[in-house]
Design an enzyme around this catalytic site. Structure first.
Site, PDB file in Angstrom:
ATOM      1  N   TRP A  96       0.843  -1.192   0.000  1.00  0.00           N
ATOM      2  CA  TRP A  96       0.000   0.000   0.000  1.00  0.00           C
ATOM      3  C   TRP A  96       0.881   1.247   0.000  1.00  0.00           C
ATOM      4  CZ3 TRP A  96       0.673   3.502   3.892  1.00  0.00           C
ATOM      5  CH2 TRP A  96       1.200   3.050   5.098  1.00  0.00           C
ATOM      6  N   GLU A 139       6.938   8.614  13.995  1.00  0.00           N
ATOM      7  CA  GLU A 139       7.248   8.003  12.706  1.00  0.00           C
ATOM      8  C   GLU A 139       8.144   8.895  11.853  1.00  0.00           C
ATOM      9  OE1 GLU A 139       6.552   5.027  11.816  1.00  0.00           O
ATOM     10  OE2 GLU A 139       5.013   4.399  13.234  1.00  0.00           O
ATOM     11  N   GLU A 175       8.803   1.804   6.421  1.00  0.00           N
ATOM     12  CA  GLU A 175       8.507   2.738   7.506  1.00  0.00           C
ATOM     13  C   GLU A 175       8.278   4.154   6.990  1.00  0.00           C
ATOM     14  OE1 GLU A 175       8.289   2.579  10.867  1.00  0.00           O
ATOM     15  OE2 GLU A 175       8.481   0.408  11.038  1.00  0.00           O
ATOM     16  N   HIS A 178       4.752   5.595   6.694  1.00  0.00           N
ATOM     17  CA  HIS A 178       3.904   5.846   7.862  1.00  0.00           C
ATOM     18  C   HIS A 178       3.797   7.336   8.176  1.00  0.00           C
ATOM     19  CE1 HIS A 178       5.113   1.542   9.286  1.00  0.00           C
ATOM     20  NE2 HIS A 178       4.450   1.541   8.154  1.00  0.00           N
ATOM     21  N   GLU A 228       8.872  -1.916  18.054  1.00  0.00           N
ATOM     22  CA  GLU A 228       7.941  -2.288  16.992  1.00  0.00           C
ATOM     23  C   GLU A 228       6.638  -2.819  17.576  1.00  0.00           C
ATOM     24  OE1 GLU A 228       8.152  -1.510  14.031  1.00  0.00           O
ATOM     25  OE2 GLU A 228      10.209  -1.525  13.326  1.00  0.00           O
ATOM     26  N   THR A 231       4.717   0.232  19.009  1.00  0.00           N
ATOM     27  CA  THR A 231       4.076   1.074  18.003  1.00  0.00           C
ATOM     28  C   THR A 231       2.919   0.340  17.327  1.00  0.00           C
ATOM     29  OG1 THR A 231       5.819   0.410  16.440  1.00  0.00           O
ATOM     30  CG2 THR A 231       6.078   2.529  17.539  1.00  0.00           C
ATOM     31  N   ASP A 260       1.895  -3.028   9.272  1.00  0.00           N
ATOM     32  CA  ASP A 260       3.336  -2.986   8.984  1.00  0.00           C
ATOM     33  C   ASP A 260       4.152  -3.217  10.245  1.00  0.00           C
ATOM     34  OD1 ASP A 260       3.114  -2.565   6.298  1.00  0.00           O
ATOM     35  OD2 ASP A 260       3.871  -0.507   6.312  1.00  0.00           O
ATOM     36  N   GLU A 261       3.761  -2.531  11.312  1.00  0.00           N
ATOM     37  CA  GLU A 261       4.529  -2.627  12.554  1.00  0.00           C
ATOM     38  C   GLU A 261       4.510  -4.057  13.103  1.00  0.00           C
ATOM     39  OE1 GLU A 261       6.355  -0.293  13.121  1.00  0.00           O
ATOM     40  OE2 GLU A 261       5.415   1.658  12.862  1.00  0.00           O
ATOM     41  N   HIS A 264       7.078  -5.996  11.175  1.00  0.00           N
ATOM     42  CA  HIS A 264       8.426  -5.608  11.591  1.00  0.00           C
ATOM     43  C   HIS A 264       8.742  -6.145  12.991  1.00  0.00           C
ATOM     44  CE1 HIS A 264       7.982  -1.987   8.640  1.00  0.00           C
ATOM     45  NE2 HIS A 264       8.173  -3.143   8.020  1.00  0.00           N
TER      46      HIS A 264
END
Length: 400
Positions: A96, A139, A175, A178, A228, A231, A260-261, A264
């Site tokens: 995305w 971020e 990252e 974000h 990670e 967040t 995403d976090e 990660h």
């Protein structure tokens, strides 16, 4: 960059040399430089005190650690990282992008879509936006985190092709979306003082972060795994709260970042688990050290030019709304101690390693008790209201 250096001033024998943006030349003045405002002095004093504590602790611990040993262990993971770490990065074509979740500026209906976004934003209270801005500012300090990660893995060449270098670049690229996404959303929403938020980002990148890893990959990856997961929790909770407030689009924005976090987090958790498997004594001592230092959010040094206690006030709002709480931190400690099998480490530990194991295994219960006491203390406190420059100086309720 040179442009950054040009913004500084230096004192020569003849007086104060300052850069003049209007004449693009150096000029000499015999007048003394203006004293910084008291709020900035207070913030700088707090930051330097903490940095000195970190530097002292890191120096002491580094005498007991062999940097060559930790680097050797990390190098031995190159092949492992190729097959276990890199697959967690998503291809660009299937990832995305901020454009996918915001009004399309090239569309004829762009203005109507922005009007709808702003109408939804008007229904969301200021305290939520304080948390959202805090998440976004965190971020946006990505250059600091990228530099820190590279110091862990010994990566100093943009063209390197080994697994660690590719992971560092790929992780940073993911990252990077974000902050872009949240920044654009907040700009379109009209709910925040964008210039003051931008100043906060500027201050944070300039200030750095509270990181006790001291270039040690063991400590560094432990810190990153914690952050990670933290967040992911924070963005996930802002997503759920946006949904509860009736803004499904904002919920999707925060949820995409949380996703995403989580990936990660899985990556860095795997790295630390492998370090425990290959060098348990060094790993458990690194975990003990990071736990004694207490892992704080990367935005600990955020400053808006007005409030020297901005992070503390932001964290209190996040605590009150349930976006990120002391109970979440306690859960993080409990989760990682179990995930990395600290209690099951075998007889190969040194005496120092066994002491570290004992400390870490007892820690979840201690942290939970501390959290309960802190929660009871907050319940006894009367709520107070603190102005936040991010929301045009309006006051937001919190408990300190």
């Amino acid at each position: 960059m040179v442009s950054g250096l040009a913004a500084c001033y230096v004192v020569n024998n003849g007086g104060t040399a300052a850069w003049s943006s209007s004449s693009s030349s150096w000029k000499t003045s015999t007048t003394a430089p203006r004293a910084p405002p008291p709020r900035l002095v207070a913030f700088r004093r707090r930051r330097m005190t903490t940095m000195n504590m970190i530097a002292t602790g890191a120096t002491c611990i580094s005498r007991r650690e062999s940097s060559s040993t930790t680097a050797e262990v990390l190098r031995s993971l190159d092949g492992w990282a190729e097959s276990n770490l890199l697959p967690l990065l998503k291809p660009v074509e299937s990832s995305w992008q901020p454009h996918d979740l915001l009004p399309d500026s090239a569309s004829p209906g762009f203005r109507d879509a922005v009007d709808e976004l702003r109408a939804r934003a008007r229904e969301i209270p200021d305290d939520y936006y304080v948390c959202l801005v805090g998440n976004m500012v965190t971020e946006e300090a990505l250059p600091t985190y990228h530099a820190a990660l590279n110091s862990f893995v010994g990566y100093d060449c943009p063209s390197r092709g080994d697994a660690w270098a590719r992971w560092s670049r790929g992780w940073t690229a993911e990252e990077n979306r974000h902050g872009d996404l949240l920044n654009r959303y907040l700009y379109l929403s009209g709910r925040v003082d964008v210039r003051r938020v931008e100043q906060t980002i500027h201050h944070l990148i300039g200030s750095g972060m509270r990181l006790a890893a001291d270039k040690c990959p063991f400590r560094g990856f432990i810190y990153t795994a914690f952050q990670e997961r933290a967040t992911a929790i924070s963005h996930g909770n802002t997503a759920r709260r946006a949904g509860a407030l009736g803004d499904a689009c904002l919920a999707r924005i925060c949820g995409a970042i949380a996703g995403d976090e989580k990936r990660h987090e899985a990556a860095y958790t795997r790295v630390v688990a492998e370090l425990f498997a290959r060098a348990p004594d060094a790993a458990v001592r690194a975990l003990e050290y990071m736990m004694r230092e207490r892992i704080l959010m990367p935005a600990y040094y955020m400053f808006d030019g007005r409030d020297p206690d901005l992070f503390r006030h932001y964290a209190a709002v996040a605590q009150r709304l349930g976006v990120y709480t002391t109970a979440d931190y306690a859960d993080l400690v409990r989760f990682f101690v179990h995930r990395w099998g600290v209690a099951d480490l075998g007889p190969g530990l040194t005496a120092e390693g066994r002491r570290a194991q004992d400390y870490v295994c007892r820690l979840p219960e201690r942290v939970s008790k501390m959290e309960q006491r802190e929660d009871a203390r907050r319940r006894r406190q009367e709520p107070c209201r603190v102005p936040f420059s991010w929301v045009f100086g309006r006051q937001v309720e919190l408990q300190l």
